[in-house]
Design an enzyme around this catalytic site. Structure first.
Site, PDB file in Angstrom:
ATOM      1  CE  LYS A   6       9.603  -8.660  -0.177  1.00 53.03           C
ATOM      2  NZ  LYS A   6       9.302  -7.363   0.459  1.00 53.03           N
ATOM      3  CD  GLU A  39      -2.652 -13.081   5.155  1.00 52.06           C
ATOM      4  OE1 GLU A  39      -2.507 -12.792   3.951  1.00 52.06           O
ATOM      5  OE2 GLU A  39      -3.268 -14.077   5.551  1.00 52.06           O
ATOM      6  CB  VAL A  52       1.812 -12.297  -0.197  1.00 47.64           C
ATOM      7  CG1 VAL A  52       1.208 -12.085  -1.592  1.00 47.64           C
ATOM      8  CG2 VAL A  52       2.933 -13.318  -0.260  1.00 47.64           C
ATOM      9  CD  GLU A  96      13.275  -0.769   1.167  1.00 46.32           C
ATOM     10  OE1 GLU A  96      14.192  -0.128   1.736  1.00 46.32           O
ATOM     11  OE2 GLU A  96      12.230  -1.106   1.740  1.00 46.32           O
ATOM     12  CE  LYS A 154       5.801  -8.607  -2.001  1.00 48.24           C
ATOM     13  NZ  LYS A 154       5.450  -7.204  -2.328  1.00 48.24           N
TER      14      LYS A 154
END
Length: 461
Positions: free
Chosen positions: A136, A160, A163, A221, A236
């Protein structure tokens, strides 16, 4: 906006379009005619998303088998233990070599981060390869340029997976599945923040406790700053706006507020009034201008968004004639996001690589809308304002007077004066500019005041 008690709409005429995205969840997948060509695939990155794609392809977890062959998988550490079963000879730490490999027709980028991912994508397109990415950051900042580059080379640049994970939202916008003018977008686009706020709401945990739990379960993360600051969801949202308005929208044109300033007190205040705090990405239009933001907001406990929990994402399109269209699905995890990569691979192979899917719908004219800060939004909202209680009686009285002019004041001071004593208010509908005026006025006579606020999205807004 109308009621937040939304109705989920299914577009039956597009069911074959969605089929490949939901292959492994029991949906029937229409068999396609066999392609005359088998496509060599090079994959950069074999982490959660890249590893998920390998499992879908190599372990044949998807019902729909594509005419593709994994030629090389680029990794940084060849000795790392992997979750997938793949011959070791296919792994390589020479990522540049994979980009230049002439046996590779499609490059799948699943590395993340801006560089060197952007450079590899650009080189692959210049070399005449199709590119599929889940990145993104690259798409939100360079998507327009890379799409135009792909078109100039007669190749496809698809994203695709960048997002909303398993929700095919980019294709829905690009294909014009919703036959109406979309006037606003409301969405939960970041699974990490939604998981954290779900824990804080349901378990009463503070922010750091909920964050640790998210990291333990793999929903965050090790460095979560990109998620909790709102930057991830902002990228996004910028991608979705760019497609919707047929013009590039850069993440810097959005207002982003994180969730790290929220405290258990805020969630208790919300629960007592039948509200929930959710991390929303919002795009609205008024007076010919677009206003985009990512922020925690208050929504009614009975709303659809209030009940989208944990790693799930949700999107609501507010349409001119047909009302609200809702899409809900998992926004994170190995297979949900990998399924989006698989969907893009399917588009390339099913069209034999000839059909070009651009950054904007074919033939669409760029609208030239001006993206502005929320402070310029001419639409009014209710706001929840929280201010630390001063030990100075004069300052406390002045705060009540300032806020009391535009809303209902609540003094929440059960713990006594100090760091955990708060003054709260809920305003009537006012402009963002009026909110900032009130906050600045409070700081003008109490520079030590700790202030926070949340927008309230009522059912009748």
């Amino acid at each position: 906006m109308n009621s937040f008690r939304f109705i989920v709409t299914y577009h039956v005429s597009r069911i074959t379009f969605y089929a490949s995205r939901f292959a492994f969840s029991g949906f029937f997948v229409e068999d396609r005619l066999p392609s005359k060509k088998r496509y060599g695939v090079g994959l950069l990155g074999a982490g959660t998303v890249g590893g998920g794609l390998i499992r879908l392809l190599h372990e044949k977890l998807s019902h729909h088998q594509l005419p593709v062959e994994i030629k090389k998988v680029g990794v940084r550490n060849l000795s790392k233990t992997r979750s997938f079963n793949l011959p070791g000879a296919l792994l390589s730490d020479n990522l540049e070599g994979i980009v230049e490999d002439k046996t590779i027709d499609i490059l799948v980028e699943a590395m993340g981060g801006l560089e060197p991912a952007r450079t590899y994508i650009e080189k692959a397109l210049l070399a005449g390869k199709h590119v599929v990415t889940a990145n993104k950051q690259v798409v939100s900042e360079y998507g327009d340029y890379l799409s135009q580059l792909a078109q100039s080379k007669g190749k496809q640049f698809l994203y695709e997976a960048s997002v909303a994970g398993s929700i095919p939202i980019i294709e829905i916008l690009r294909e014009g599945v919703i036959p109406d003018r979309i006037q606003a977008i409301y969405g939960i686009l970041n699974s990490t923040t939604n998981f954290i706020l779900t824990r804080m709401t349901e378990s009463g945990e503070d922010f750091h406790e909920a964050l640790v739990k998210a990291q333990e379960l793999g929903f965050s993360e090790p460095n979560p700053s990109f998620d909790i600051s709102g930057k991830d969801a902002g990228q996004k949202l910028a991608i979705l706006i760019s497609i919707l308005k047929h013009q590039p929208c850069h993440p810097a044109q959005l207002d982003a507020r994180g969730i790290d300033g929220l405290a258990p007190f805020d969630f208790q205040f919300a629960r007592d009034r039948q509200w929930r705090i959710k991390p929303l990405a919002i795009y609205e239009e008024a007076s010919g201008k677009g206003f985009a933001s990512v922020e925690p907001v208050l929504v009614p406990a009975s709303s659809i968004f209030a009940n989208v929990r944990n790693e799930y994402n949700a999107l609501c399109f507010s349409c001119q004639n047909i009302g609200r269209q809702i899409f809900i699905g998992k926004g994170a995890g190995e297979l949900p996001t990998a399924s989006a990569l698989l969907s893009d691979l399917s588009k390339i192979t099913s069209s034999d690589g000839h059909e070009q899917l651009s950054y904007e719908p074919s033939g669409a004219a760029r609208e030239g809308i001006q993206f502005c800060s929320s402070i310029e939004n001419p639409r009014g909202y209710g706001f929840y304002i929280k201010c630390s209680l001063s030990s100075n009686a004069v300052k406390r009285r002045r705060i009540r007077e300032v806020v009391g002019q535009v809303g209902e004041v609540f003094e929440e001071s059960t713990t006594g004066q100090g760091t955990n004593a708060w003054f709260c208010a809920v305003t009537q509908k006012i402009l963002h500019s009026e909110l900032y005026r009130i906050l600045n006025e409070i700081l003008s006579f109490d520079a030590d005041a700790r202030l926070s606020w949340l927008r309230v999205l009522q059912e009748t807004d």
